[in-house]
Design an enzyme around this catalytic site. Structure first.
Site, PDB file in Angstrom:
ATOM      1  N   CYS A   1      33.325  45.561  50.390  1.00  0.00           N
ATOM      2  CA  CYS A   1      32.570  45.189  49.352  1.00  0.00           C
ATOM      3  C   CYS A   1      31.376  45.904  48.916  1.00  0.00           C
ATOM      4  O   CYS A   1      30.908  45.894  50.175  1.00  0.00           O
ATOM      5  CB  CYS A   1      31.729  43.892  48.921  1.00  0.00           C
ATOM      6  SG  CYS A   1      30.540  42.903  48.401  1.00  0.00           S
TER       7      CYS A   1
ATOM      8  N   HIS B   1      37.989  38.651  44.143  1.00  0.00           N
ATOM      9  CA  HIS B   1      37.288  39.066  44.460  1.00  0.00           C
ATOM     10  C   HIS B   1      35.794  38.915  43.944  1.00  0.00           C
ATOM     11  O   HIS B   1      34.952  38.439  44.053  1.00  0.00           O
ATOM     12  CB  HIS B   1      36.929  40.481  45.809  1.00  0.00           C
ATOM     13  CG  HIS B   1      36.365  41.006  45.661  1.00  0.00           C
ATOM     14  ND1 HIS B   1      36.391  41.319  47.700  1.00  0.00           N
ATOM     15  CD2 HIS B   1      35.087  41.107  45.620  1.00  0.00           C
ATOM     16  CE1 HIS B   1      35.064  41.624  47.746  1.00  0.00           C
ATOM     17  NE2 HIS B   1      34.598  41.900  46.725  1.00  0.00           N
ATOM     18  N   GLU B   2      35.882  39.177  42.284  1.00  0.00           N
ATOM     19  CA  GLU B   2      34.339  39.750  41.931  1.00  0.00           C
ATOM     20  C   GLU B   2      34.276  37.690  41.203  1.00  0.00           C
ATOM     21  O   GLU B   2      33.154  37.653  41.086  1.00  0.00           O
ATOM     22  CB  GLU B   2      34.859  40.671  40.515  1.00  0.00           C
ATOM     23  CG  GLU B   2      34.932  42.316  40.828  1.00  0.00           C
ATOM     24  CD  GLU B   2      34.481  42.234  41.875  1.00  0.00           C
ATOM     25  OE1 GLU B   2      33.063  41.846  41.943  1.00  0.00           O
ATOM     26  OE2 GLU B   2      34.460  43.787  43.069  1.00  0.00           O
TER      27      GLU B   2
ATOM     28  N   HIS C   1      32.539  36.309  43.863  1.00  0.00           N
ATOM     29  CA  HIS C   1      31.300  36.558  43.325  1.00  0.00           C
ATOM     30  C   HIS C   1      29.994  35.290  42.757  1.00  0.00           C
ATOM     31  O   HIS C   1      28.940  34.906  42.356  1.00  0.00           O
ATOM     32  CB  HIS C   1      30.279  38.147  43.263  1.00  0.00           C
ATOM     33  CG  HIS C   1      30.926  38.749  44.497  1.00  0.00           C
ATOM     34  ND1 HIS C   1      29.987  38.795  45.261  1.00  0.00           N
ATOM     35  CD2 HIS C   1      31.753  39.715  44.444  1.00  0.00           C
ATOM     36  CE1 HIS C   1      30.406  39.645  45.994  1.00  0.00           C
ATOM     37  NE2 HIS C   1      31.476  40.193  45.638  1.00  0.00           N
TER      38      HIS C   1
HETATM   39 ZN   LIG Z   1      32.282  42.171  46.336  1.00  0.00          ZN
END
Ligand SMILES: [Zn+2]
Length: 183
Positions: free
Chosen positions: A111, A154-155, A158
Protein backbone atom coordinates in the site's frame (compact mmCIF):
# COMPACT_ATOMS: atom_id res chain seq x y z
CA UNK A 1 1.20 16.90 -9.59
CA UNK A 2 0.90 14.60 -6.60
CA UNK A 3 4.08 13.15 -5.11
CA UNK A 4 4.80 10.87 -2.14
CA UNK A 5 4.60 13.85 0.23
CA UNK A 6 0.89 14.19 -0.61
CA UNK A 7 0.23 10.61 0.46
CA UNK A 8 -0.59 10.21 4.13
CA UNK A 9 0.91 7.23 5.92
CA UNK A 10 -0.31 4.60 8.30
CA UNK A 11 -1.20 6.18 11.65
CA UNK A 12 -2.87 9.23 10.12
CA UNK A 13 -6.49 9.36 11.39
CA UNK A 14 -8.04 9.98 7.95
CA UNK A 15 -6.99 6.45 6.91
CA UNK A 16 -9.27 5.06 9.62
CA UNK A 17 -12.32 7.19 8.85
CA UNK A 18 -15.32 6.21 6.79
CA UNK A 19 -15.13 8.56 3.82
CA UNK A 20 -18.12 10.67 2.78
CA UNK A 21 -20.35 10.13 -0.24
CA UNK A 22 -19.48 12.50 -3.05
CA UNK A 23 -22.18 14.93 -4.16
CA UNK A 24 -23.17 14.70 -7.82
CA UNK A 25 -22.58 16.30 -10.19
CA UNK A 26 -18.94 16.41 -9.17
CA UNK A 27 -17.49 19.79 -8.28
CA UNK A 28 -14.55 20.95 -10.36
CA UNK A 29 -12.37 20.50 -7.30
CA UNK A 30 -13.42 16.86 -6.92
CA UNK A 31 -12.82 16.28 -10.64
CA UNK A 32 -9.33 17.75 -10.37
CA UNK A 33 -8.58 15.61 -7.32
CA UNK A 34 -9.64 12.45 -9.12
CA UNK A 35 -7.65 13.31 -12.25
CA UNK A 36 -4.57 14.04 -10.15
CA UNK A 37 -4.95 10.65 -8.44
CA UNK A 38 -5.02 8.88 -11.81
CA UNK A 39 -2.06 10.93 -13.03
CA UNK A 40 -0.08 9.94 -9.94
CA UNK A 41 -0.59 6.26 -10.78
CA UNK A 42 0.51 6.76 -14.38
CA UNK A 43 3.58 8.71 -13.25
CA UNK A 44 4.38 6.11 -10.61
CA UNK A 45 4.52 3.43 -13.32
CA UNK A 46 6.79 5.49 -15.59
CA UNK A 47 10.45 4.56 -15.05
CA UNK A 48 11.84 8.02 -15.69
CA UNK A 49 9.20 10.12 -13.90
CA UNK A 50 9.00 7.82 -10.90
CA UNK A 51 12.78 7.92 -10.50
CA UNK A 52 12.92 11.70 -10.85
CA UNK A 53 10.22 12.31 -8.22
CA UNK A 54 10.86 9.30 -6.01
CA UNK A 55 7.40 7.79 -6.55
CA UNK A 56 6.57 4.30 -5.35
CA UNK A 57 4.79 2.37 -8.04
CA UNK A 58 1.07 1.84 -7.50
CA UNK A 59 -1.95 0.55 -9.41
CA UNK A 60 -4.63 2.07 -7.18
CA UNK A 61 -5.18 5.13 -5.03
CA UNK A 62 -8.11 6.15 -2.83
CA UNK A 63 -8.88 9.80 -2.00
CA UNK A 64 -8.44 9.28 1.79
CA UNK A 65 -4.79 8.41 1.03
CA UNK A 66 -4.25 12.03 -0.03
CA UNK A 67 -6.21 13.17 3.03
CA UNK A 68 -9.46 13.78 1.15
CA UNK A 69 -12.20 11.91 3.04
CA UNK A 70 -14.42 11.32 0.01
CA UNK A 71 -15.53 8.15 -1.73
CA UNK A 72 -13.36 8.36 -4.85
CA UNK A 73 -10.78 5.88 -6.17
CA UNK A 74 -8.49 5.65 -9.17
CA UNK A 75 -7.21 2.38 -10.63
CA UNK A 76 -4.65 2.27 -13.41
CA UNK A 77 -3.68 -1.26 -14.32
CA UNK A 78 -2.27 -1.44 -17.86
CA UNK A 79 -1.92 -5.22 -17.76
CA UNK A 80 -3.65 -7.54 -15.32
CA UNK A 81 -1.57 -10.51 -16.47
CA UNK A 82 -4.37 -11.74 -18.73
CA UNK A 83 -4.03 -9.10 -21.41
CA UNK A 84 -6.71 -6.84 -19.95
CA UNK A 85 -6.21 -3.25 -18.87
CA UNK A 86 -8.14 -1.19 -16.34
CA UNK A 87 -8.22 2.59 -16.26
CA UNK A 88 -10.94 3.90 -13.96
CA UNK A 89 -11.81 6.90 -11.86
CA UNK A 90 -14.76 5.86 -9.71
CA UNK A 91 -17.08 7.94 -7.56
CA UNK A 92 -19.13 6.37 -4.74
CA UNK A 93 -18.14 2.81 -5.74
CA UNK A 94 -20.13 0.03 -4.12
CA UNK A 95 -19.66 -3.74 -4.14
CA UNK A 96 -23.04 -5.08 -5.23
CA UNK A 97 -22.30 -8.80 -5.12
CA UNK A 98 -19.38 -11.13 -4.58
CA UNK A 99 -18.38 -14.75 -4.82
CA UNK A 100 -18.15 -16.95 -1.76
CA UNK A 101 -14.84 -18.17 -3.16
CA UNK A 102 -11.83 -16.22 -1.99
CA UNK A 103 -8.59 -15.21 -3.69
CA UNK A 104 -5.23 -13.92 -2.50
CA UNK A 105 -1.88 -12.80 -3.82
CA UNK A 106 0.85 -15.27 -2.74
CA UNK A 107 3.22 -12.39 -1.94
CA UNK A 108 0.61 -10.50 0.07
CA UNK A 109 -0.37 -6.88 -0.56
CA UNK A 110 1.33 -3.51 -0.37
CA UNK A 111 0.00 0.00 0.00
CA UNK A 112 1.31 3.47 -0.85
CA UNK A 113 0.32 4.51 2.68
CA UNK A 114 2.30 1.72 4.33
CA UNK A 115 6.07 2.09 4.05
CA UNK A 116 7.08 -1.26 5.46
CA UNK A 117 6.45 -4.66 3.97
CA UNK A 118 3.83 -6.52 6.03
CA UNK A 119 3.94 -10.24 5.29
CA UNK A 120 0.72 -12.23 5.30
CA UNK A 121 -2.06 -13.36 2.98
CA UNK A 122 -4.98 -11.03 2.40
CA UNK A 123 -8.05 -13.06 1.49
CA UNK A 124 -10.58 -11.22 -0.63
CA UNK A 125 -13.55 -12.13 -2.80
CA UNK A 126 -12.42 -13.86 -5.99
CA UNK A 127 -15.20 -12.16 -7.97
CA UNK A 128 -17.03 -8.91 -7.36
CA UNK A 129 -19.51 -6.73 -9.16
CA UNK A 130 -19.15 -3.02 -8.55
CA UNK A 131 -21.48 -0.15 -9.25
CA UNK A 132 -20.19 3.42 -9.32
CA UNK A 133 -20.36 6.75 -11.14
CA UNK A 134 -17.64 8.03 -13.42
CA UNK A 135 -16.25 11.55 -13.30
CA UNK A 136 -19.14 12.81 -15.47
CA UNK A 137 -21.81 11.11 -13.38
CA UNK A 138 -22.41 8.21 -15.78
CA UNK A 139 -23.20 4.76 -14.40
CA UNK A 140 -20.33 2.29 -14.29
CA UNK A 141 -20.88 -1.42 -13.74
CA UNK A 142 -17.88 -3.71 -13.40
CA UNK A 143 -17.58 -7.47 -13.16
CA UNK A 144 -14.13 -8.37 -11.93
CA UNK A 145 -12.22 -11.44 -10.94
CA UNK A 146 -8.74 -12.25 -9.72
CA UNK A 147 -6.11 -9.52 -9.61
CA UNK A 148 -8.26 -6.55 -10.68
CA UNK A 149 -10.96 -7.67 -8.21
CA UNK A 150 -8.31 -7.62 -5.47
CA UNK A 151 -7.09 -4.14 -6.47
CA UNK A 152 -10.58 -2.61 -6.45
CA UNK A 153 -11.44 -4.25 -3.11
CA UNK A 154 -8.19 -2.89 -1.59
CA UNK A 155 -9.11 0.65 -2.74
CA UNK A 156 -12.75 0.44 -1.65
CA UNK A 157 -11.54 -0.75 1.77
CA UNK A 158 -9.73 2.61 2.11
CA UNK A 159 -13.11 4.37 1.80
CA UNK A 160 -14.24 2.44 4.88
CA UNK A 161 -11.13 3.01 6.97
CA UNK A 162 -9.85 -0.52 6.44
CA UNK A 163 -6.19 -1.33 5.79
CA UNK A 164 -5.04 -4.46 3.94
CA UNK A 165 -3.24 -5.88 6.98
CA UNK A 166 -6.51 -5.86 8.96
CA UNK A 167 -7.39 -8.95 6.90
CA UNK A 168 -4.23 -10.90 7.79
CA UNK A 169 -4.77 -13.77 10.21
CA UNK A 170 -2.56 -12.98 13.23
CA UNK A 171 -2.02 -16.62 14.17
CA UNK A 172 -1.62 -18.11 10.67
CA UNK A 173 -0.60 -15.21 8.41
CA UNK A 174 0.69 -17.38 5.56
CA UNK A 175 -1.97 -20.10 5.66
CA UNK A 176 -4.29 -20.03 2.64
CA UNK A 177 -7.97 -20.59 3.42
CA UNK A 178 -9.41 -23.84 2.05
CA UNK A 179 -10.63 -23.40 -1.57
CA UNK A 180 -9.09 -19.93 -1.90
CA UNK A 181 -7.57 -19.20 -5.31
CA UNK A 182 -3.95 -18.10 -5.60
CA UNK A 183 -3.84 -15.20 -8.04
ZN1 LIG B 1 -3.72 0.98 0.03
Amino acid sequence: MLTMKDIIRDGHPTLREKANEVKLPLSNEDKETLKAMREFLINSQDDEISKRYGLRSGVGLAAPQINVAKRMIAVYLPDDGNGKSYDYMLVNPKIMSHSIQEAYLPTGEGCLSVDENIPGLVHRHHRVTIKAKDIDGNDINLRLKGYPAIVFQHEIDHLNGVMFYDHIDKDHPLQPHPDAVEV
